[in-house]
Design a protein around this motif. Structure first.
Motif, PDB file in Angstrom:
ATOM      1  N   TYR A 157     -60.728-120.440  80.304  1.00 52.22           N
ATOM      2  CA  TYR A 157     -62.102-119.952  80.149  1.00 52.22           C
ATOM      3  C   TYR A 157     -62.644-120.269  78.766  1.00 52.22           C
ATOM      4  N   PRO A 158     -63.889-120.753  78.651  1.00 53.99           N
ATOM      5  CA  PRO A 158     -64.815-121.072  79.746  1.00 53.99           C
ATOM      6  C   PRO A 158     -64.451-122.413  80.381  1.00 53.99           C
ATOM      7  N   ARG A 203     -61.099-111.874  85.469  1.00 57.46           N
ATOM      8  CA  ARG A 203     -62.135-111.566  84.486  1.00 57.46           C
ATOM      9  C   ARG A 203     -62.977-110.346  84.813  1.00 57.46           C
ATOM     10  N   ASN A 236     -72.043-109.823  73.167  1.00 58.65           N
ATOM     11  CA  ASN A 236     -71.118-110.761  73.794  1.00 58.65           C
ATOM     12  C   ASN A 236     -70.786-110.365  75.224  1.00 58.65           C
ATOM     13  N   SER A 237     -70.746-109.057  75.486  1.00 59.96           N
ATOM     14  CA  SER A 237     -70.477-108.599  76.851  1.00 59.96           C
ATOM     15  C   SER A 237     -71.619-108.993  77.782  1.00 59.96           C
ATOM     16  N   TYR A 240     -71.307-112.598  78.433  1.00 57.63           N
ATOM     17  CA  TYR A 240     -70.143-112.819  79.279  1.00 57.63           C
ATOM     18  C   TYR A 240     -70.501-112.652  80.758  1.00 57.63           C
TER      19      TYR A 240
END
Length: 465
Positions: A157-158, A203, A236-237, A240
């Motif tokens: 990932y990614p 994830r 960032n979450s 994501y």
């Protein structure tokens, strides 16, 4: 089985020239670690092992659920139990046990296993031919490691650009070594899609199995493992989860296959992170426009008002720290004469408390196993607990203000040193800036190291948050 994800990620994320120089990597064949270290890790986890085997630890509950699901899809229960026992043992001796302050711990691996089995069962009910029994059931000694390693590469990932390019090349080579002809496009595509499915499950598992409070804790663990500053966790979450839109086809299959309550958890948690980030943006904008300012205060611990104790206790519960005294001891310490308590407040009429840091004589604290401080008993060192700031106020000098206030008060009280635990990268950054800091004890793999700073040489203290 234990897989060093960080090392695997390094292997699949380098540039082309670096990749050519890299030897063939088998993530299932790690270097042997010293036996004394394995023994030490096992002894350290003894209290947890007792709870686990009695059946009261969260991990033991997950284990039982996994075994029940294995039974439902026709897997051999004995083999399932042995595999889980082996996985738990490997994680423990490699320092990834229940005390590891990082994302990829025993709990995470069991969550992913449980969640993946749930998704498989759900998909089989909706799409009878989505997986075959060979995908689901693997008996001892009949597993092709080349295919397993190929699946692991698909979970990189990614999965795009150079990472995807390198992973696909390795997968192609591994499929060939596993005896799958190059012209057997369907079989190769099947395993790549299976790896994609496993990647999605990996994830999103934790964010489906718990509420928003639990999801925030997962995000903090991941941020620590990645070395991120806490101020970027919510942003960032959000990014994501937004990136998952690029994988909508498989994501939707997984979400449609799991129980409704878990799907609802996922969407609620995604919304929770977005709302938290939007709140951060508003408050930080006010701080930058000077419509709101942050100030610190040295609190008199001889008398701490009830409303202040309540505010601090609320933050203590909501903002988990890697190392912290239990709630009862912490609350008592707030009113101890020798405690240094610095609060971070808004410069409003109410003086709203948005953060704090506290500490006291080193001798009052129980350090992590393995930490020996030669100053213990000399009464010259103050121990600083974890700085806590409400997420929406992070990244706007609050950590600097709190740490500076704490160190100044420690000097005033004639302490010579300050010590604490903090991420290794932060210690290195402070050292590079010229601070007189020494690392007393390192801890792997969580990198939450114990440091000591000389107060007489810290002229302009910087934040260690």
């Amino acid at each position: 089985m234990y897989i060093n994800h960080e090392r695997l990620s390094y292997r699949v994320s380098g540039n082309e020239e670096d990749m050519k120089k890299q030897p063939r990597f088998n993530p299932l064949a790690e270097e042997a670690i010293p036996r004394w270290y394995e023994f030490y890790k096992r002894v350290k986890l003894l209290p947890w092992w007792i709870r686990y085997n009695v059946g009261i630890a969260r991990e033991s509950i997950l284990k039982d659920k996994i075994i029940e699901l294995c039974k439902n899809i026709g897997l051999n229960n004995t083999h399932a139990r042995r595999l889980i026992r082996h996985a738990v043992s490997e994680f423990s001796k490699n320092g990834l046990g229940s005390d590891y302050y990082g994302y990829h711990n025993i709990n995470h691996e069991l969550e992913v296993t449980y969640f993946t089995l749930l998704a498989i069962i759900g998909l089989q009910k909706k799409y009878e031919n989505r997986f075959n029994q060979k995908d689901i059931e693997t008996q001892p000694f009949k597993i092709d490691l080349d295919i397993v390693i190929a699946l692991i590469h698909r979970t990189a990932y990614p999965f795009k650009d150079s990472i995807a390019e390198y992973a696909r090349k390795r997968m192609s080579d591994l499929f060939t070594e596993a005896g799958i002809p190059e012209n057997d496009i369907n079989t190769r595509k099947h395993y790549e899609e299976l790896g994609w499915f496993l990647s999605i499950c990996d994830r999103i598992a934790g964010y489906c199995l718990g509420n928003f409070e639990y999801s925030k804790e997962l995000a903090r663990l991941n941020a620590h493992a990645m070395g991120w500053h806490p101020s970027i966790i919510n942003e960032n979450s959000v990014n994501y989860f937004a990136a998952l839109k690029e994988e909508k086809s498989v994501l939707e299959q997984v979400l449609q296959a799991i129980p409704e309550e878990f799907k609802k958890n996922f969407y609620d948690n995604v919304a929770g992170f977005r709302e938290a980030w939007e709140n951060e943006v508003q408050i930080r904008a006010m701080l930058r426009r000077k419509e709101l300012n942050l100030v610190t205060a040295v609190e008199n611990t001889d008398y701490v008002p009830t409303n202040l104790i309540n505010s601090i206790m609320k933050m203590h519960k909501e903002i988990h720290a890697p190392i912290s005294p239990n709630e009862v001891d912490f609350k008592k310490s707030l009113c101890a004469k020798e405690t240094i308590l610095i609060t971070l407040r808004t410069n409003t009429q109410s003086g709203h408390v948005v953060g704090y840091v506290n500490g006291g004589p080193l001798e009052r604290y129980k350090l992590r196993r393995g930490t020996y401080d030669e100053n213990f008993g000399r009464k010259n060192t103050v121990y600083m607990e974890w700085i806590r700031i409400k997420p929406e106020y992070l990244g706007e000098t609050g950590g600097h203000l709190l740490r500076s206030g704490f160190l100044n008060e420690a000097r005033r009280r004639r302490y010579e040193f300050v010590s604490s635990y903090v991420h290794r990268d932060v210690i290195a950054n402070r050292m590079n800036k010229g601070e007189s800091i020494e690392t007393v004890q390192k801890y792997d793999p969580d990198k939450l190291d114990y440091y000591r700073a000389n107060l007489s040489k810290l002229v302009r203290p910087m934040p260690l948050v």
